[in-house]
Scaffold this active site. Sequence first.
Site, short mmCIF file in Angstrom:
data_model
loop_
_atom_site.label_atom_id
_atom_site.label_comp_id
_atom_site.label_asym_id
_atom_site.label_seq_id
_atom_site.Cartn_x
_atom_site.Cartn_y
_atom_site.Cartn_z
N GLY A 77 28.92 39.67 37.36
CA GLY A 77 30.23 40.26 37.08
C GLY A 77 30.81 40.96 38.30
O GLY A 77 30.06 41.51 39.11
N ARG A 141 27.36 33.01 37.57
CA ARG A 141 26.17 33.52 36.88
C ARG A 141 25.01 32.51 36.88
O ARG A 141 24.09 32.64 36.08
CB ARG A 141 26.53 33.93 35.45
CG ARG A 141 27.45 35.14 35.34
CD ARG A 141 27.38 35.79 33.99
NE ARG A 141 28.30 36.89 33.81
CZ ARG A 141 28.05 38.15 34.17
NH1 ARG A 141 26.91 38.45 34.75
NH2 ARG A 141 28.94 39.10 33.96
N ASP A 171 20.39 43.67 38.48
CA ASP A 171 18.92 43.69 38.43
C ASP A 171 18.34 42.27 38.38
O ASP A 171 17.40 41.96 39.11
CB ASP A 171 18.41 44.56 37.28
CG ASP A 171 19.06 44.26 35.95
OD1 ASP A 171 20.10 43.57 35.92
OD2 ASP A 171 18.54 44.70 34.91
N ASP A 172 18.92 41.41 37.55
CA ASP A 172 18.37 40.05 37.44
C ASP A 172 18.56 39.27 38.74
O ASP A 172 17.66 38.57 39.19
CB ASP A 172 19.02 39.29 36.28
CG ASP A 172 18.48 39.77 34.94
OD1 ASP A 172 17.30 40.16 34.88
OD2 ASP A 172 19.25 39.78 33.95
N THR A 199 26.71 46.49 40.37
CA THR A 199 27.07 46.37 38.96
C THR A 199 27.83 47.61 38.50
O THR A 199 27.40 48.74 38.79
CB THR A 199 25.89 46.10 37.98
OG1 THR A 199 26.43 46.06 36.66
CG2 THR A 199 24.78 47.14 38.02
N ILE A 200 28.94 47.37 37.81
CA ILE A 200 29.69 48.52 37.29
C ILE A 200 28.84 49.24 36.25
O ILE A 200 29.06 50.41 35.98
CB ILE A 200 31.03 48.10 36.65
CG1 ILE A 200 30.81 47.12 35.49
CG2 ILE A 200 31.98 47.54 37.68
CD1 ILE A 200 32.00 47.01 34.55
N ASP A 201 27.86 48.54 35.64
CA ASP A 201 27.09 49.10 34.53
C ASP A 201 26.24 50.31 34.93
O ASP A 201 25.83 51.08 34.08
CB ASP A 201 26.16 48.03 33.92
CG ASP A 201 26.93 46.83 33.41
OD1 ASP A 201 28.17 46.93 33.29
OD2 ASP A 201 26.30 45.80 33.12
N LYS A 238 48.65 61.68 15.87
CA LYS A 238 48.55 60.87 14.64
C LYS A 238 47.49 59.76 14.70
O LYS A 238 47.33 59.04 13.72
CB LYS A 238 49.91 60.27 14.28
CG LYS A 238 50.50 59.34 15.32
CD LYS A 238 51.79 58.71 14.80
CE LYS A 238 52.36 57.77 15.82
NZ LYS A 238 53.59 57.14 15.42
N GLY A 247 29.27 47.91 29.89
CA GLY A 247 28.04 48.52 30.41
C GLY A 247 26.78 47.82 29.92
O GLY A 247 25.68 48.30 30.17
N ARG A 248 26.94 46.71 29.20
CA ARG A 248 25.79 46.01 28.60
C ARG A 248 24.94 47.01 27.81
O ARG A 248 25.48 47.84 27.12
CB ARG A 248 24.94 45.33 29.66
CG ARG A 248 25.60 44.16 30.31
CD ARG A 248 24.58 43.41 31.14
NE ARG A 248 25.27 42.47 32.01
CZ ARG A 248 25.65 41.25 31.60
NH1 ARG A 248 25.41 40.84 30.39
NH2 ARG A 248 26.27 40.44 32.43
N GLU A 307 29.27 49.67 25.05
CA GLU A 307 29.33 48.25 24.68
C GLU A 307 28.07 47.77 23.95
O GLU A 307 28.14 46.98 23.01
CB GLU A 307 29.50 47.45 25.98
CG GLU A 307 29.57 45.98 25.85
CD GLU A 307 29.76 45.31 27.21
OE1 GLU A 307 30.86 44.82 27.44
OE2 GLU A 307 28.82 45.28 28.03
N TYR A 423 37.27 44.78 31.76
CA TYR A 423 37.87 43.95 32.81
C TYR A 423 38.94 44.72 33.60
O TYR A 423 39.22 44.39 34.74
CB TYR A 423 38.45 42.68 32.19
CG TYR A 423 37.38 41.87 31.47
CD1 TYR A 423 36.44 41.16 32.19
CD2 TYR A 423 37.27 41.89 30.09
CE1 TYR A 423 35.41 40.46 31.56
CE2 TYR A 423 36.25 41.20 29.44
CZ TYR A 423 35.32 40.50 30.19
OH TYR A 423 34.30 39.83 29.56
N GLU A 424 39.51 45.77 32.99
CA GLU A 424 40.56 46.57 33.66
C GLU A 424 40.04 47.23 34.93
O GLU A 424 40.81 47.57 35.82
CB GLU A 424 41.06 47.68 32.72
CG GLU A 424 41.81 47.25 31.50
CD GLU A 424 40.91 46.75 30.37
OE1 GLU A 424 39.69 46.62 30.57
OE2 GLU A 424 41.45 46.47 29.28
P1 FBP Z 1 26.80 42.43 35.65
O1 FBP Z 1 27.24 43.31 36.78
O2 FBP Z 1 25.42 42.77 35.19
O3 FBP Z 1 26.96 41.00 35.96
O4 FBP Z 1 27.69 42.77 34.37
C1 FBP Z 1 28.90 43.40 34.38
C2 FBP Z 1 29.64 43.19 33.08
O5 FBP Z 1 30.96 43.65 33.30
C3 FBP Z 1 29.06 43.84 31.83
O6 FBP Z 1 29.43 45.21 31.71
C4 FBP Z 1 29.64 42.98 30.74
O7 FBP Z 1 28.87 43.01 29.55
C5 FBP Z 1 29.60 41.61 31.35
O8 FBP Z 1 29.69 41.79 32.75
C6 FBP Z 1 30.70 40.70 30.87
O9 FBP Z 1 30.43 39.42 31.31
P2 FBP Z 1 31.53 38.32 31.67
O10 FBP Z 1 32.07 38.69 33.01
O11 FBP Z 1 30.73 37.07 31.76
O12 FBP Z 1 32.56 38.34 30.60
#
Ligand code: FBP
Length: 550
Positions: A77, A141, A171-172, A199-201, A238, A247-248, A307, A423-424
């Site tokens: 990602g 991926r 990590d993977d 990773t943003i996570d 309201k 964030g997985r 998430e 995604y933002e």
């Molecule tokens: P990685 O950095 O681990 O690839 O994941 C980032 C992430 O934004 C997760 O937070 C989210 O669950 C996933 O990618 C969404 O995957 P995709 O980009 O395939 O929709």
Amino acid sequence: MIISALQKERAKYAPKLPGALKGAVNIVEGKATESVADQEDIKNLFPNTYGMPLLTFEAGEKVELPAMNVGVILSGGQAPGGHNVISGIFDGLKALNPENKLYGFLGGPGGLVDGDVAELTSEIIDKYRNTGGFDIIGSGRTKLEEEWQFDKGVEVCKQYGINAVVIIGGDDSNTNACVLAEYYLQKETGIQVIGCPKTIDGDLKNEMIETSFGFDTACKVYSELIGNIQRDANSAKKYWHFIKLMGRSASHIALECALQTQPNVTLVSEEVEAKKMTLGEIVDYIAGIVAKRAEQGNNFGTVLIPEGLIEFIPEMKVLISELNDLLAEGTETEKAFKALRKSERLGYVAEKLTDASAKVFTSLPEGIARQLTLDRDPHGNVQVSKIETEKLLIEMVEKRLSIMKAEGKYAGKFGSQNHFFGYEGRCAAPSNFDADYCYSLGYTASVLIAQGKTGYMSSVRNTTAPAEEWIAGGVPVTMMMNMERRHGHMKPVIQKALVELEGAPYKHLVANREEWASETDYVYPGPIQYFGPSAVCDQTTRTLELEQAK
Ligand code: FBP
């Protein structure tokens, strides 16, 4: 090509480097390392890259080095700052020897196997400095884990004279980078492999890797949006806003955003798991806060939802694991499921589950049950970003409140809005922190390569101090590994860092959440600032601040 006024100005920003990287570099070898767990297994699997020393850099004498070619891969990602890692590698290589060349493997790890390669010249690099996104070479991926892929990689590298590959990933991907490094050493290919923590996570971190890049910027973007929503909620009075954050499995993003914005409710998956909270208990907890605020006339609020929450709720965890087996790619049950009409699929699944899981499955709103049966990701896991937990919770809280109303325990109004932020923020222009950190990680990778290192991850530490004082170096990837069960087999993997319930960031939330729940203590962080006072532009995350304030 038209570029925005901000992008034009931002292109001129010179990322800050750690003091030791400003001139020629000497490498200092530390102690030999051990993996975090399962030492014997990891040692046997990585005989060539196990136990290598930690490395740090200090100012040194310039030495003439022969020219070399390096290839870079973006994996997984998007995360803000990827382009700066690449520009850091590029500038680092050119500083070592202007004849050095950088190649990009296109579209992620698949580019190495398929031979999709492009040279990254200074004209190309200059267009992408300090910008968000991974579009300079694209990401993907594809998992690099089979020997035939590694062998194809050697052929492609030989074709371009590439002696080292930098894998920028989570990590993977970094686990796979280490397997590749080990294989290339064993086969004496002469190709080095270096990883970079992306990773943003925020779940790729440990003693030596203080944070993964992109976490800072992404959290700042989400916190800006949450702050804006909170101001709207407090103005209109309201709506309850239910906000799911990417964030997985890890709740780092939700936690960091909570620390920045002080919402009324923050769920932390790791806590839910530790306390074995059921879905019903989570719903009661939220409904209790909604009712309490309603007593004070406040029929509005914010709820942050990580998430991966659903995977940590005990009954859902069992259900998901049964579904993962049932719908694993290529199994008879998966084929039968796919052959059915859409209207027949949920019934088929319910029949195949154990009684307890079937009960949970059939009690879920249909939309959520369907989302749970969607295609798995390449690692065989349910794609949590596709499950609308925020809507599930709204529906269940609403039901709970109507029961409470009938019992005379709630007299408020419940209007709701749902949001999902992910995604933002993944391709936002990197904050100063990420711009500097990423550039330093890339520069560090080039030095590790020049020193002949392989199987290392770029590491930049002491990141809450001014960049001048950051400590750059390399950490053996094997040091971060342990054995985990994946697809029914024990595999060596980098240990994922989930939110620590003994850690300072979580404790800060716990110490304050009761007050944040009943009061309206919102903080409005506003947008990321790229120009202006350092106190505003160079802030790190609250997570790092709290973790490092030992
Ligand atoms: P990685 O950095 O681990 O690839 O994941 C980032 C992430 O934004 C997760 O937070 C989210 O669950 C996933 O990618 C969404 O995957 P995709 O980009 O395939 O929709």
